[in-house]
Each structure stands twice: as C-alpha cells, then as structure tokens.
Design a protein around this motif. Structure first.
Motif, mmCIF file in Angstrom:
data_model
loop_
_atom_site.group_PDB
_atom_site.id
_atom_site.type_symbol
_atom_site.label_atom_id
_atom_site.label_comp_id
_atom_site.label_asym_id
_atom_site.label_seq_id
_atom_site.Cartn_x
_atom_site.Cartn_y
_atom_site.Cartn_z
ATOM 1 N N ALA A 93 0.635 -1.186 0.164
ATOM 2 C CA ALA A 93 0.115 -0.028 -0.042
ATOM 3 C C ALA A 93 0.803 1.229 -0.126
ATOM 4 O O ALA A 93 0.419 2.484 -0.247
ATOM 5 C CB ALA A 93 -0.897 -0.173 1.186
ATOM 6 N N GLY A 94 2.229 1.079 0.385
ATOM 7 C CA GLY A 94 2.952 2.306 0.335
ATOM 8 C C GLY A 94 2.912 3.240 1.624
ATOM 9 O O GLY A 94 3.471 4.129 1.837
ATOM 10 N N SER A 95 2.413 2.430 2.862
ATOM 11 C CA SER A 95 2.267 3.177 3.825
ATOM 12 C C SER A 95 3.781 3.021 4.925
ATOM 13 O O SER A 95 4.208 3.728 5.445
ATOM 14 C CB SER A 95 1.341 2.102 4.923
ATOM 15 O OG SER A 95 0.100 2.170 4.328
ATOM 16 N N VAL A 96 4.769 1.774 4.403
ATOM 17 C CA VAL A 96 5.830 2.024 4.586
ATOM 18 C C VAL A 96 6.797 1.722 3.232
ATOM 19 O O VAL A 96 6.071 1.115 2.149
ATOM 20 C CB VAL A 96 6.468 0.884 5.407
ATOM 21 C CG1 VAL A 96 5.879 0.930 6.803
ATOM 22 C CG2 VAL A 96 6.008 -0.605 5.003
ATOM 23 N N ASP A 97 7.805 2.148 3.034
ATOM 24 C CA ASP A 97 8.635 2.070 1.990
ATOM 25 C C ASP A 97 9.269 0.656 1.579
ATOM 26 O O ASP A 97 9.610 0.394 0.555
ATOM 27 C CB ASP A 97 9.707 3.300 1.791
ATOM 28 C CG ASP A 97 9.139 4.616 2.016
ATOM 29 O OD1 ASP A 97 8.470 5.355 1.095
ATOM 30 O OD2 ASP A 97 9.360 5.207 3.154
ATOM 31 N N VAL A 98 9.804 0.271 2.763
ATOM 32 C CA VAL A 98 10.530 -1.140 2.912
ATOM 33 C C VAL A 98 9.681 -2.265 3.896
ATOM 34 O O VAL A 98 9.266 -1.515 5.098
ATOM 35 C CB VAL A 98 11.887 -0.877 3.112
ATOM 36 C CG1 VAL A 98 12.799 -2.168 3.181
ATOM 37 C CG2 VAL A 98 12.731 0.087 2.266
ATOM 38 N N GLY A 99 9.894 -3.262 3.557
ATOM 39 C CA GLY A 99 9.063 -4.262 4.320
ATOM 40 C C GLY A 99 10.213 -5.248 4.585
ATOM 41 O O GLY A 99 11.022 -5.652 3.753
ATOM 42 N N ALA A 100 9.969 -5.667 5.696
ATOM 43 C CA ALA A 100 11.263 -7.204 6.023
ATOM 44 C C ALA A 100 10.245 -8.075 6.802
ATOM 45 O O ALA A 100 10.024 -7.923 8.091
ATOM 46 C CB ALA A 100 12.244 -6.262 6.828
ATOM 47 N N THR A 101 10.125 -9.129 6.381
ATOM 48 C CA THR A 101 9.340 -10.062 6.994
ATOM 49 C C THR A 101 9.438 -11.594 6.202
ATOM 50 O O THR A 101 9.902 -11.577 5.072
ATOM 51 C CB THR A 101 7.994 -9.888 7.117
ATOM 52 O OG1 THR A 101 7.175 -10.646 7.934
ATOM 53 C CG2 THR A 101 7.102 -9.692 5.900
ATOM 54 N N GLY A 102 8.528 -12.619 6.758
ATOM 55 C CA GLY A 102 8.613 -13.859 5.986
ATOM 56 C C GLY A 102 7.922 -13.878 4.649
ATOM 57 O O GLY A 102 6.847 -13.128 4.529
ATOM 58 N N ILE A 103 8.185 -14.833 4.003
ATOM 59 C CA ILE A 103 7.519 -14.940 2.588
ATOM 60 C C ILE A 103 6.295 -16.313 2.902
ATOM 61 O O ILE A 103 6.997 -17.382 3.058
ATOM 62 C CB ILE A 103 8.770 -15.178 1.685
ATOM 63 C CG1 ILE A 103 9.634 -14.211 1.592
ATOM 64 C CG2 ILE A 103 8.011 -15.467 0.082
ATOM 65 C CD1 ILE A 103 10.832 -14.602 0.717
ATOM 66 N N THR A 104 5.252 -15.772 2.614
ATOM 67 C CA THR A 104 4.252 -16.663 3.007
ATOM 68 C C THR A 104 3.071 -16.903 1.926
ATOM 69 O O THR A 104 3.244 -16.342 1.226
ATOM 70 C CB THR A 104 3.440 -16.326 4.375
ATOM 71 O OG1 THR A 104 2.652 -14.999 4.260
ATOM 72 C CG2 THR A 104 4.729 -16.402 5.583
ATOM 73 N N ALA A 105 2.297 -17.968 2.068
ATOM 74 C CA ALA A 105 1.191 -17.891 1.220
ATOM 75 C C ALA A 105 0.193 -16.734 1.211
ATOM 76 O O ALA A 105 -0.295 -16.250 0.160
ATOM 77 C CB ALA A 105 0.272 -19.085 1.496
ATOM 78 N N SER A 106 0.116 -15.951 2.339
ATOM 79 C CA SER A 106 -0.598 -14.792 2.096
ATOM 80 C C SER A 106 -0.043 -13.519 1.530
ATOM 81 O O SER A 106 -0.611 -12.844 0.807
ATOM 82 C CB SER A 106 -0.907 -14.206 3.894
ATOM 83 O OG SER A 106 0.508 -14.071 4.546
#
Length: 355
Positions: A93-106
């Motif tokens: 959504a662009g609410s944060v520029d960078v995300g750092a997390t698990g790669i999941t089905a969702s």
C-alpha cells in the motif's frame, strides 16, 4: 550617427558569434553541462522500514546503528509491527517504503489479488550447516525419523505459514505428504513449545533460539535441521512499488544493506574448519540486536540466523514456493515470480559497493 549604429551592430554580431562558438566543441557538438563533483552528498531520502523485533532483522539494525544508511543519504527509520502479514500489506500500500518479513502464502495471495510489491533481498534462509529451524520430538519419544511421523500430530504456527511450507517439503522429501499426518496449527511459538512439553503433539517445527532452549530444558530433541534437508528462502526485504521505481534511492538503500549483511556475516556466521567462529565484531553485533529486540545477549547468541553475505536472494526458491503453495491450494492462483522479484537492484548495488 549612422556609422556609430552600424559599428555597434557589427560589434554585437561578432560578440554573439564568439559566444556561440564557445558553446561548441571542435566537432560542432554542444558541450555538456558540468556534472556534480565526485564525493558530493547524494540527495537525502527519508523512509520507513516495516519490521518485527526479530534477530533476522539484524542487518537493518546494524545499518541504522552504524550509520551505513546515513552514509548513502538514506534516513531510515524503523516502524514496528506485531505480526508479519501487516508488513506486507503496508509495503504494497506504500504505508511503508520497505518491508522485512517472512515470505508466506498470504503474501503470494496478495500479489495474486493484484497488489504490488517487489522482493529484492535476503533476510534469512535455511542453509546447510547452520541452525535456524528444526523438527523436534519430545525427548522421550520412541520416534527417531521423519518417516515415522505417518499418522502422527505435527505442530506448526499457522496454515500457509513458513512452518506449513517446511512441514510439507520435509514430508515430501521423506516419502510422505501432508495427508499422511495431522497438522496442528498452534498460532504461536509459545504454543508450539507448550504443546511439545505437554506432549499434545508428536512433533513441532521451531526456530532458534527456541530450539536451544527446548533442548537445554530437556523436554525436546532435534530430529532434523531444516537447512540440512533443504535450502529455503524464509524471509525477504520488500520494496513498495513507488520506492522500487526510484532506482537511485533503491540502489543506495541496498548498497547500505549489503554493507550491513557483510558486517553481520563476518561477525557471527564466518566458519573456520567447518565451525562457526565469532568474528572481530561479534559482541558488538549481538549487543546491537539485543538493543533493538529487547532480548538478553545470551539468548541472542543461541540463534543467529543464516543469510547471504551480500544479502542476495535465493531467487530460484521463490518459484519453488509459488508452485508448492498453488499445488496445495494455499494460494488462489499461481503467479509469475518475475512479477514480484527484482534481483538486479541488489546486483547493481553490490557492484558499486565492491569487494
């Protein structure tokens, strides 16, 4: 008077031609405008990184704490989340520029539904010779192999999670499928540990430092290290579409990130004669992680996850994951990995960073 006017016009014409000539090279092309001097500070960019207080976020902590992002003109600020999925949503959504997390089905389902984000770098993976995630049985269980799980209960965190994927792939490697066992979602790491201790399940998948805690407390035994069974890209660094389009800033971010992954790797993952040997900055890195995760240093030392020294993504595994999740009907439709993966940005950044 007329002579004076003619003289003035002639002088003006000569001067104009002379000035025009100064703007041409000998070949007749227009000279380039002067470029900014080398060493000039890059244009400052402020951004937010959505992340969890996990050890696997260590390179981001290091980049902020050591000023590596600042050196590249990136004012990076942490935006803390309590769960993985909202990070992916916020990044798309662009609410944060960078995300750092698990790669999941969702995450894959988001993309299948039309939302956009770009996976650009490694943030943790399962790798042979390193303890990150493992399959554990109760310490007094008569079971000794993965094959013996047939008809048994296996605890995971959630349906569609990285634990779900690891369970499925481990079983398949040893001639079983998810249909051969009872999969028990327990919603949290704490729930997994409690279920193993009380023997509500026959086995669980756990990560470090929880693996070490269970073994030390004596109620669980490791049957298989996931990294020794398969290479698996568990988590990643994502860019919002807008930030990914800002190639200059994106490359500068990744240049700082690669510098941070190298600092992390050399401090805590370097091996000598097949054994991990603490590097020069080991204690410093552990203390930085402790500061950002609110954990004790001794606990952190039990579970320092593997990641590529340059932060490079295990790109081929993304395709493997998508195909598996689609096969298990955990994502609505199979997607083209090339739509969500961009490794070129990091490759360019690492080339500029040098050895």
């Amino acid at each position: 008077m007329k002579k004076a006017v003619k003289f003035a016009l002639s002088s003006f014409l000569v001067l104009s031609l002379a000035l025009a000539g100064c703007g041409k090279s000998e070949g007749g092309s227009t000279t380039e405008q002067p470029k900014p001097e080398q060493g000039q500070a890059p244009e400052a960019v402020s951004l937010e990184i959505g992340m969890l207080k996990l050890t696997s976020s260590a390179p981001l902590f290091i980049g902020i704490e050591k000023g590596f992002f600042q050196e590249e003109g990136i004012d990076a600020k942490a935006k803390w989340f309590d769960a993985a999925q909202p990070i992916a949503v916020a990044t798309a959504a662009g609410s944060v520029d960078v995300g750092a997390t698990g790669i999941t089905a969702s995450l894959y389902n988001m993309v299948a539904g039309g939302q956009k984000l770009v996976i650009v770098a490694d943030k943790g993976r399962e790798q042979a010779g390193y303890s990150s995630s493992a399959l554990l049985y109760p310490s007094d269980s008569p079971l000794k192999s993965i094959e013996e799980l047939k008809g048994k209960k296996l605890g995971i965190t959630q349906t569609g999670s990285t634990y779900h994927y690891m369970a499925g792939k481990l079983l398949e490697k040893h001639g079983l499928t998810l249909k051969d066992i009872e999969l028990v979602p327990l919603n949290s790491i704490k729930g997994l540990m409690e279920a193993l201790k009380s023997k509500q399940v026959d086995a669980v998948l756990l990560n470090e430092p929880n693996i070490s805690t269970v073994v030390e407390e004596g109620y669980g035994k490791v049957i298989a290290q996931v990294g020794d069974e398969m290479e698996y890209q568990t988590s990643g660094i994502f860019f919002s579409p807008k930030f990914a389009d800002n190639k200059d800033a994106a490359e500068r971010f990744l240049k700082a990130y690669a510098k941070s992954t190298r600092y992390y790797y050399d401090a805590v993952l370097n091996k000598v004669d097949g054994k991990i040997v603490p590097g020069e900055n080991y204690d410093e890195v552990v203390n930085i992680i402790a500061k950002y995760t609110d954990q004790e240093p001794d606990m952190i030392k039990k579970g320092l996850p593997y990641m590529d020294r340059d932060g490079k993504l295990l790109e081929s595994d993304i395709k493997t994951q998508v195909e598996w999740y689609a096969k298990e009907k955990l994502i609505d439709k199979e997607i083209d990995p090339s739509e969500i993966v961009n490794t070129q940005l990091l490759e360019d950044a690492v080339q500029k960073l040098g050895k």
